[in-house]
Write a protein that holds these residues in place. Structure first.
Motif, short mmCIF file in Angstrom:
data_model
loop_
_atom_site.label_atom_id
_atom_site.label_comp_id
_atom_site.label_asym_id
_atom_site.label_seq_id
_atom_site.Cartn_x
_atom_site.Cartn_y
_atom_site.Cartn_z
N SER A 65 0.83 -1.21 0.00
CA SER A 65 0.00 0.00 0.00
C SER A 65 0.86 1.26 0.00
CB SER A 65 -0.94 0.00 1.21
OG SER A 65 -0.23 -0.24 2.41
N GLY A 66 2.03 1.19 0.64
CA GLY A 66 2.93 2.33 0.66
C GLY A 66 3.41 2.72 -0.73
N GLU A 67 3.58 1.74 -1.60
CA GLU A 67 4.00 2.04 -2.97
C GLU A 67 2.96 2.91 -3.68
OE1 GLU A 67 4.77 -1.65 -4.94
OE2 GLU A 67 6.88 -1.67 -4.32
N THR A 68 1.68 2.62 -3.42
CA THR A 68 0.61 3.42 -4.02
C THR A 68 0.63 4.83 -3.46
OG1 THR A 68 -0.74 1.43 -4.30
CG2 THR A 68 -1.87 3.54 -4.45
N VAL A 69 0.92 4.97 -2.15
CA VAL A 69 1.03 6.30 -1.54
C VAL A 69 2.16 7.08 -2.20
CG1 VAL A 69 1.53 7.55 0.59
CG2 VAL A 69 0.07 5.53 0.66
N THR A 70 3.29 6.42 -2.42
CA THR A 70 4.44 7.07 -3.06
C THR A 70 4.08 7.51 -4.48
OG1 THR A 70 6.03 5.78 -1.76
CG2 THR A 70 6.82 6.75 -3.82
N GLU A 71 3.39 6.65 -5.22
CA GLU A 71 3.01 6.97 -6.59
C GLU A 71 2.07 8.17 -6.66
OE1 GLU A 71 1.43 3.35 -8.06
OE2 GLU A 71 3.38 2.32 -8.10
N ASN A 72 1.35 8.41 -5.56
CA ASN A 72 0.45 9.56 -5.51
C ASN A 72 1.15 10.82 -4.99
OD1 ASN A 72 -2.75 9.02 -5.95
ND2 ASN A 72 -1.69 7.13 -5.38
N GLY A 73 2.47 10.75 -4.80
CA GLY A 73 3.25 11.93 -4.48
C GLY A 73 3.36 12.30 -3.02
N HIS A 74 3.11 11.34 -2.12
CA HIS A 74 3.14 11.64 -0.69
C HIS A 74 4.23 10.84 0.02
CE1 HIS A 74 -0.50 13.95 -1.16
NE2 HIS A 74 -1.11 12.91 -1.70
N GLU A 75 4.67 11.36 1.17
CA GLU A 75 5.62 10.67 2.03
C GLU A 75 4.83 9.81 3.02
OE1 GLU A 75 8.75 11.05 1.37
OE2 GLU A 75 8.53 12.74 -0.02
N TRP A 76 5.44 8.73 3.50
CA TRP A 76 4.71 7.87 4.43
C TRP A 76 5.62 7.18 5.43
CZ3 TRP A 76 5.47 2.44 4.06
CH2 TRP A 76 6.13 2.01 2.91
N ILE A 77 5.02 6.88 6.57
CA ILE A 77 5.66 6.08 7.61
C ILE A 77 4.79 4.84 7.80
CG2 ILE A 77 6.37 5.97 10.02
CD1 ILE A 77 6.57 9.03 9.99
N GLY A 78 5.40 3.69 7.66
CA GLY A 78 4.66 2.44 7.83
C GLY A 78 5.01 1.77 9.13
N LEU A 79 3.99 1.26 9.80
CA LEU A 79 4.25 0.51 11.02
C LEU A 79 3.53 -0.84 10.97
CD1 LEU A 79 1.63 0.84 13.31
CD2 LEU A 79 2.40 3.17 13.05
N ASP A 80 4.19 -1.85 11.49
CA ASP A 80 3.62 -3.19 11.48
C ASP A 80 4.22 -3.98 12.63
OD1 ASP A 80 1.99 -4.80 9.08
OD2 ASP A 80 3.13 -6.13 10.41
N ILE A 81 3.50 -5.00 13.07
CA ILE A 81 3.95 -5.82 14.20
C ILE A 81 4.74 -7.03 13.74
CG2 ILE A 81 1.92 -7.34 14.33
CD1 ILE A 81 2.03 -7.01 17.38
N SER A 82 4.73 -7.30 12.43
CA SER A 82 5.40 -8.49 11.89
C SER A 82 6.80 -8.15 11.40
CB SER A 82 4.57 -9.09 10.75
OG SER A 82 5.32 -10.07 10.05
N ASN A 83 7.79 -8.75 12.05
CA ASN A 83 9.18 -8.60 11.63
C ASN A 83 9.37 -9.08 10.20
OD1 ASN A 83 11.50 -7.54 12.92
ND2 ASN A 83 11.18 -8.93 14.64
#
Length: 278
Positions: A65-83
């Motif tokens: 999903s972060g790739e889609t955010v990047t393609e739309n021109g925005h910066e993002w921070i992703g967090l997840d519990i799975s190593n």
């Protein structure tokens, strides 16, 4: 019919190395994830002023999903519990910052920092008590209250959720409202069993609600903190855009191929600037 993933094991165990790679290599999953993220960004209704926003991707997994955010021109921070999921995201060299975190313990970001948040099929995991110390209501409260605090004024969150029951829907919505959010539930294709998707759309209300157990005396209006009072530094406007050369275009074409899209073959003319014409 297989049971829901959240009923099989805690997320950090269910999404092990094997499952993380299997999930990320599925062209069907990649396509669905991109479509859901595009819809979430549409409901986020960010200003169309050309400025990049800083978004949270909650339950970011391997960064699809972060790739889609990047393609739309925005910066993002992703967090997840799975190593394992985050390791795959690092291998794929996603452009967002990644955090190993349990959203049920709250978010530790500075007040007013975040411009918005999206989450694809993650929030329902908080409704499970995977450990004896887990209380779904308390974990939901910790998450929504901390999310509210780190939001900039007017920020919005969009959660794509697969609700398991009406009770689960009420539990999540109630925790969000008690944290100070206002919002609604958007349902796409409500009459289709296969295409139906539900999105919880939340926006910061103008005031912070009085917490339960707060018996302090004085005028309630004096005890209310307006979101607009937060002293949030302005983002610096990007002066120059990144030059989109051949390497950038080849990378984006490869991402589209992984999603199952039909992409023209790479040739010596790929990314070559065309001569202006009338």
């Amino acid at each position: 019919m297989s049971s829901r993933p959240e009923f099989q094991a805690p997320p950090e165990i269910f999404y092990n190395d094997k499952e993380a790679r299997k999930y990320t290599s599925s062209s069907r999953i990649i396509k669905i994830q991109a479509e859901l993220t595009e819809r979430a960004l549409e409901l986020l209704a960010l200003p169309k002023d050309g400025l990049p926003r800083l978004l949270l991707d909650i339950g970011c997994g391997s960064g699809l999903s972060g790739e889609t955010v990047t393609e739309n021109g925005h910066e993002w921070i992703g967090l997840d519990i799975s190593n394992s999921m985050l390791n795959v995201a690092l291998e794929r060299e996603v452009e967002g910052d990644l955090l190993l975190a349990d959203m049920g313990q709250g978010l530790g970001f500075r007040s007013g920092l975040i411009d918005g948040a999206i989450s694809i099929s993650a929030i329902q995991w908080l409704c499970n008590a995977d450990k004896s110390s887990h209380n779904p209501k308390l974990r939901l409260d910790a998450f929504f209250k901390s999310l509210y605090r780190c939001f900039a004024r007017g920020a919005r969150a969009v959660f794509q959720v697969y609700f398991e029951s009406v009770e689960q829907r009420v539990l999540i919505f109630k925790s969000a409202l008690e944290a100070g959010f206002i919002g609604s539930l958007v349902i796409d294709f409500p009459h289709s069993s296969k295409k139906k998707k539900e999105y919880l759309v939340l926006t910061c209300s103008p005031t912070v609600p009085k917490r339960k157990g707060d018996n302090s005396s004085g005028d309630e209006e004096d005890q209310t903190v307006c979101v607009s009072d937060t002293n949030r530094p302005r983002k610096k406007q990007r002066i120059m855009e990144k030059e989109k050369g051949r390497e950038w275009i080849l990378k984006k074409k490869e991402q589209m191929r992984r999603r199952g899209n039909v992409v023209p073959a790479d040739t010596k003319y790929t990314a070559r600037k065309r001569k202006p014409r009338f």
